[in-house]
Structures are given as structure tokens and as C-alpha cells.
Design a protein around this motif. Sequence first.
Motif, PDB file in Angstrom:
ATOM      1  N   SER A 196      46.078  20.730  30.665  1.00 44.88           N
ATOM      2  CA  SER A 196      44.996  20.675  31.210  1.00 44.88           C
ATOM      3  C   SER A 196      44.531  22.130  31.283  1.00 44.88           C
ATOM      4  O   SER A 196      43.114  22.225  31.169  1.00 44.88           O
ATOM      5  N   THR A 197      45.146  23.025  31.727  1.00 47.37           N
ATOM      6  CA  THR A 197      44.816  24.385  32.006  1.00 47.37           C
ATOM      7  C   THR A 197      45.815  25.283  31.281  1.00 47.37           C
ATOM      8  O   THR A 197      47.004  25.241  31.070  1.00 47.37           O
ATOM      9  N   VAL A 198      45.104  26.242  30.411  1.00 43.92           N
ATOM     10  CA  VAL A 198      45.860  27.211  29.753  1.00 43.92           C
ATOM     11  C   VAL A 198      45.334  28.525  29.823  1.00 43.92           C
ATOM     12  O   VAL A 198      44.009  28.808  29.823  1.00 43.92           O
ATOM     13  N   TRP A 213      36.942  19.457  35.062  1.00 46.75           N
ATOM     14  CA  TRP A 213      37.178  20.912  34.897  1.00 46.75           C
ATOM     15  C   TRP A 213      38.339  21.133  34.165  1.00 46.75           C
ATOM     16  O   TRP A 213      39.600  20.720  34.569  1.00 46.75           O
ATOM     17  N   ARG A 214      38.417  22.158  33.161  1.00 42.28           N
ATOM     18  CA  ARG A 214      39.408  22.311  32.378  1.00 42.28           C
ATOM     19  C   ARG A 214      39.415  24.017  31.864  1.00 42.28           C
ATOM     20  O   ARG A 214      38.265  24.158  31.978  1.00 42.28           O
ATOM     21  N   ALA A 215      40.371  24.437  31.761  1.00 43.48           N
ATOM     22  CA  ALA A 215      40.333  25.915  31.061  1.00 43.48           C
ATOM     23  C   ALA A 215      41.206  26.056  29.951  1.00 43.48           C
ATOM     24  O   ALA A 215      42.471  25.534  29.814  1.00 43.48           O
ATOM     25  N   CYS A 216      40.855  26.953  29.117  1.00 45.86           N
ATOM     26  CA  CYS A 216      41.652  27.566  28.030  1.00 45.86           C
ATOM     27  C   CYS A 216      40.916  28.654  27.593  1.00 45.86           C
ATOM     28  O   CYS A 216      40.212  29.075  26.902  1.00 45.86           O
ATOM     29  N   ARG A 217      41.783  29.619  28.277  1.00 39.09           N
ATOM     30  CA  ARG A 217      41.343  31.089  28.169  1.00 39.09           C
ATOM     31  C   ARG A 217      42.612  32.013  27.870  1.00 39.09           C
ATOM     32  O   ARG A 217      43.466  31.912  28.695  1.00 39.09           O
TER      33      ARG A 217
END
Length: 235
Positions: free
Chosen positions: A204-206, A231-235
Motif C-alpha cells: 500500500s505504501t512504499v 490514499w497510496r504512496a510510492c516514492r
Amino acid sequence: MRSAIRIFLAFTVLAVLIIEGLALMRSHSQDLPWAELDLAAPPGRFTAAKIAELGEDAPRCRALLAAAGNQSRPAPSRSEGESCGYEDGTRVSLGIAPSPGGLITSCPVAAALGVWERQVQAEALRLLGTGVSRFVHAGSYSCRRLYNRGDGPFSEHATADAVDILEFELADGRRISLLRDWNGAPADAAFLRAVRDAACPVFSTVLSPDYNEAHRDHLHFDTADRGRAGWRACR
């Protein structure tokens, strides 16, 4: 007569489209929100969301692990107050060994790691010419708030729904670390970014060193079910 021919041709085209569509759905079922999750298949558009949902159904999560050949096994539950602990603890056992050993995560994290490690091996062979034997981690469970603050929301680590990865050890003995090599030799830096990107379809989040200074030395992966909030994050 011409009308009949046109109708026949229209139905023929429609039948062909239906057949091709069904074949596409069968070959890319991970891209369909209603398809059953298959941890042995390549990840698709909805894989991360489906893995996150396993946090609500530990027996199903464990069954999917077994079906995919994942050797991770149940671990005793743990509880520390209202906000910390887990009931679906899973001792992670993968082809890429966690170091130190004995890593316990939630079941969804173990499931996501199993899918992710296949791409890690592929990227290592492609970019570095060898496989990965182990990854060095900073643990999963930790009863703390975000960024170790004194107040505010609890971290996903508080429920073992996250894992932090510091370094990779290659089959030929080389070691590639986030702190030293994120901006290091081109091949090493490319590998670290490739494995970061490979985690995005399954977690879900990276978060990586590209996110902020607090993540300069590790990759943060978590499987929190944020799908409903969008909401998700890949940064």
C-alpha cells in the motif's frame, strides 16, 4: 439480404470481441477487482489492495500463502495496549532470506514480500548479473507512533503491517545498501530503484530515500488498508 449480412457480421465481430475479452481477463486476472488473489501470479492493478484486505481475514491469508508455495508460517500473537500488537503474526520464510532471521510480520506483509521477491531476483539478474541471497531489515513490529513522536497516529509498525529494508546481499557476496548506494554506482542505484518500484504494485505504501531524510537509509513497505480512503504512496 444485405441487412441479414450486416447483422451476421455485427454478431460475428461482437462474438470475437467477447472471446478475446474473456481470454484477456483470464490471462490478466490480477487487473480485475473481483478476481481471486493469486500470490503466485505477477502483480496487477489491484494486487496491493487485495493483499491489504487480507489483514481482515488471517485464515484466508494463510491459505493463499500455502497455495503459492510461500513457506512463511504462523507466529504467536502479541498485544501491548489498545494500539499495539497483532493476531496474524507470520514468521517470514522466503527464497531471499531475511537478515537477521526470525522476522515476524503481519500475514499481508509476508504475502507481499513473497510476490515482491520474485521481481527482486529478476532485477538483480538483469542489472547486476547475479541473484540476491538475503535482505537486511530493521524489523517489522515496533510499538511506536509515526516518526517516534510523543503523540499523533501510531505507525504501521505498531501492528507489524510494515517492514524496513536496509540492504541487499548478492549471491556473489556483494552488498548493496540504501544509505551508501542509492546515489552510488549506476548499476547499484538502478537496482535499488528497480526493487523500490517493484514493491509499489504489492504494498500500500512504499517510501524510499526519495521521499524524505527520515528514509535516507531504508525502504519502508506497509500493507495498511487505505484503499477506501483512496490514499497510496510510492516514492
